[in-house]
Design a protein around this motif. Structure first.
Motif, PDB file in Angstrom:
ATOM      1  N   ALA A 116      46.674  33.998  39.346  1.00 13.49           N
ATOM      2  CA  ALA A 116      45.994  34.331  40.613  1.00 13.49           C
ATOM      3  C   ALA A 116      45.767  35.838  40.723  1.00 13.49           C
ATOM      4  O   ALA A 116      44.703  36.290  41.166  1.00 13.49           O
ATOM      5  CB  ALA A 116      46.833  33.828  41.786  1.00 13.49           C
ATOM      6  N   CYS A 117      46.761  36.609  40.300  1.00 14.78           N
ATOM      7  CA  CYS A 117      46.622  38.073  40.317  1.00 14.78           C
ATOM      8  C   CYS A 117      45.496  38.512  39.392  1.00 14.78           C
ATOM      9  O   CYS A 117      44.697  39.392  39.719  1.00 14.78           O
ATOM     10  CB  CYS A 117      47.925  38.735  39.874  1.00 14.78           C
ATOM     11  N   GLU A 142      43.638  45.763  46.830  1.00 17.06           N
ATOM     12  CA  GLU A 142      43.452  46.938  45.962  1.00 17.06           C
ATOM     13  C   GLU A 142      42.010  46.975  45.443  1.00 17.06           C
ATOM     14  O   GLU A 142      41.377  48.032  45.394  1.00 17.06           O
ATOM     15  CB  GLU A 142      44.436  46.874  44.783  1.00 17.06           C
ATOM     16  N   ARG A 143      41.501  45.786  45.099  1.00 12.91           N
ATOM     17  CA  ARG A 143      40.112  45.706  44.609  1.00 12.91           C
ATOM     18  C   ARG A 143      39.126  46.114  45.696  1.00 12.91           C
ATOM     19  O   ARG A 143      38.082  46.733  45.410  1.00 12.91           O
ATOM     20  CB  ARG A 143      39.830  44.279  44.125  1.00 12.91           C
ATOM     21  N   GLN A 203      42.167  37.933  40.924  1.00 10.18           N
ATOM     22  CA  GLN A 203      41.873  38.925  41.965  1.00 10.18           C
ATOM     23  C   GLN A 203      41.577  40.293  41.366  1.00 10.18           C
ATOM     24  O   GLN A 203      40.680  41.000  41.809  1.00 10.18           O
ATOM     25  CB  GLN A 203      43.063  39.041  42.929  1.00 10.18           C
ATOM     26  N   GLU A 262      55.877  35.006  47.255  1.00  6.43           N
ATOM     27  CA  GLU A 262      55.422  35.925  46.209  1.00  6.43           C
ATOM     28  C   GLU A 262      54.083  35.459  45.611  1.00  6.43           C
ATOM     29  O   GLU A 262      53.229  36.269  45.258  1.00  6.43           O
ATOM     30  CB  GLU A 262      56.459  36.028  45.085  1.00  6.43           C
ATOM     31  N   HIS A 302      56.871  48.863  47.268  1.00 10.57           N
ATOM     32  CA  HIS A 302      56.558  47.903  46.194  1.00 10.57           C
ATOM     33  C   HIS A 302      56.585  46.499  46.777  1.00 10.57           C
ATOM     34  O   HIS A 302      57.013  46.289  47.934  1.00 10.57           O
ATOM     35  CB  HIS A 302      57.521  48.061  45.009  1.00 10.57           C
ATOM     36  N   TYR A 331      51.317  38.741  45.913  1.00  7.76           N
ATOM     37  CA  TYR A 331      50.771  39.566  44.824  1.00  7.76           C
ATOM     38  C   TYR A 331      49.262  39.400  44.631  1.00  7.76           C
ATOM     39  O   TYR A 331      48.554  40.403  44.470  1.00  7.76           O
ATOM     40  CB  TYR A 331      51.562  39.325  43.527  1.00  7.76           C
ATOM     41  N   PRO A 332      48.737  38.162  44.670  1.00  7.46           N
ATOM     42  CA  PRO A 332      47.271  38.064  44.613  1.00  7.46           C
ATOM     43  C   PRO A 332      46.610  38.801  45.785  1.00  7.46           C
ATOM     44  O   PRO A 332      45.560  39.422  45.603  1.00  7.46           O
ATOM     45  CB  PRO A 332      47.015  36.558  44.689  1.00  7.46           C
ATOM     46  N   TYR A 344      52.676  50.468  46.470  1.00  4.53           N
ATOM     47  CA  TYR A 344      51.358  50.390  47.106  1.00  4.53           C
ATOM     48  C   TYR A 344      51.329  51.291  48.339  1.00  4.53           C
ATOM     49  O   TYR A 344      52.329  51.397  49.070  1.00  4.53           O
ATOM     50  CB  TYR A 344      51.052  48.956  47.537  1.00  4.53           C
ATOM     51  N   LEU A 367      47.765  41.446  47.337  1.00  5.68           N
ATOM     52  CA  LEU A 367      47.845  42.891  47.055  1.00  5.68           C
ATOM     53  C   LEU A 367      46.731  43.316  46.091  1.00  5.68           C
ATOM     54  O   LEU A 367      46.076  44.341  46.291  1.00  5.68           O
ATOM     55  CB  LEU A 367      49.216  43.229  46.446  1.00  5.68           C
ATOM     56  N   HIS A 368      46.518  42.497  45.060  1.00  2.55           N
ATOM     57  CA  HIS A 368      45.482  42.842  44.076  1.00  2.55           C
ATOM     58  C   HIS A 368      44.084  42.735  44.678  1.00  2.55           C
ATOM     59  O   HIS A 368      43.202  43.515  44.326  1.00  2.55           O
ATOM     60  CB  HIS A 368      45.625  41.953  42.839  1.00  2.55           C
ATOM     61  N   ARG A 369      43.916  41.762  45.589  1.00  2.00           N
ATOM     62  CA  ARG A 369      42.616  41.637  46.250  1.00  2.00           C
ATOM     63  C   ARG A 369      42.344  42.863  47.129  1.00  2.00           C
ATOM     64  O   ARG A 369      41.258  43.429  47.112  1.00  2.00           O
ATOM     65  CB  ARG A 369      42.588  40.351  47.103  1.00  2.00           C
TER      66      ARG A 369
END
Lengths: 217, 115
Positions: free
Chosen positions: A66-67, B59-60, A70, B48, B28, B52-53, B80, B55-57
């Motif tokens: 999933a990460c 960030e994108r 994204q 979790e 973190h 985490y997904p 972050y 957080l990455h979204r």
């Protein structure tokens, strides 16, 4: 602590993607380490802490995937669509090529069949023509045959049936021995009409061949 | 006080909670989970697999940025922090959240009054 490494990250093609995968894995590993560390500080032994941290985390690999989705976002989807489009194109090209080849083969088979049928029909036609020709082939006078000669205009004087002599001649009134062996009925008719015309003018002579024993066998 | 009944996060709540948590200081992922849990009196447990997904979204989208650092216990971790876009996003998301909760409150209140 080692995170589960039962499956490799999906489709790590480019160095960028490998780098992203490594970064995500390191981050998730770090999370498990921090969680286990805290659990150890609460009194759990390292194994128990590790197991509980893993349990609390849930599906490590799914989270990793999933990460990745994204992180790579549109690039990942674009790559997927590129792959799908390329695969579809290849399948289409292959299919068209295969169909074209199949059509060519089918046409070749059809052509061959048509040629075979054509050859068969031509052969049949020739055979039919030959048999017809044989049926119409003039009778050639042979030894043992008899010749019947009759005239429409002079039936009283020109009406005889004479056998073919051993020398191939037939004895006819006015003309004597006339060589007819090897001639067809039509040829004999023409010959006799011509000869008798000297004596009778227009005779309208008709000739009929009676086959002898040798000719009937 | 310990609240043992965990609450399922509604749509959009995780993003808001993360942005608000990071608006205080860089953290973190594990610390974000802990912070949300503690501030909600143990009522909110962020999974979790969702954090985490998300957080990455974010960030994108440029709302947060990440940097590897060292935790309080000396372990390597990815920290972050909120960007200026992230602060702007937090304000927008918070307003939307407030409007939504107010509206829901009105509906529920009206229902209670009529009941």
């Amino acid at each position: 602590m080692d995170a589960p490494r039962t499956r490799a990250p999906l489709m790590a093609h480019s160095s960028l993607e490998r780098s992203v995968d490594a970064d995500i894995r390191a981050e998730l590993d770090s999370h498990l380490e921090l969680c286990a560390e805290e659990l150890r500080s609460e009194g759990l032994n390292p194994e128990q802490a590790h197991a509980l941290a893993r349990e609390r985390f849930g599906d490590f690999e799914e989270t990793q995937r999933a990460c990745r989705r994204q992180k790579l976002g549109g690039r990942f989807m674009l790559q997927k669509w590129n792959l799908v489009a390329t695969a579809a194109l290849l399948i289409t090209v292959f299919f068209l090529g295969f169909r074209s080849r199949a059509q060519t083969q089918a046409m070749a088979v059809l052509n061959e069949e048509l040629h075979t049928r054509e050859a068969y029909l031509i052969e049949r036609l020739h055979a039919a023509e030959s048999s017809e020709a044989l049926a119409l082939e003039p009778v050639i006078l042979q030894r043992g045959d008899s010749l019947e000669v009759r005239s429409t205009h002079h039936s009283d004087s020109l009406g005889v049936i004479e056998p073919l002599a051993s020398d191939g001649t037939v004895l006819l009134p006015e003309l004597g021995h006339v060589m007819v062996a090897g001639l067809t009925r039509t040829e004999i008719e023409e010959l006799l009409n011509e000869r008798y015309a000297v004596y009778y003018g227009q005779v309208d002579l008709h000739v009929k061949v009676h086959k002898g024993a040798a000719g009937r066998q | 006080m310990m609240n043992h009944k965990r609450i399922e996060l509604p749509q959009g709540a995780l993003e808001l909670l993360v942005l608000r948590t990071l608006s205080r200081r860089s953290q973190h992922g594990y610390a974000i989970v802990k912070s949300i849990r503690e501030r909600s009196d143990e009522a909110l447990q962020v999974e979790e697999g969702s954090l985490y997904p998300a957080l990455h979204r974010m960030e994108r989208h440029g709302w947060i940025e990440a940097e590897w650092g060292v935790s309080d216990t000396g372990r390597r971790a990815k920290f972050y922090s909120l960007t200026s876009d992230g602060r702007s996003r937090l304000r927008t998301a918070r307003k939307s959240w407030d409007r939504m909760t107010s509206a829901i409150g009105l509906v529920l209140g009206g229902k209670a009054a009529g009941a």
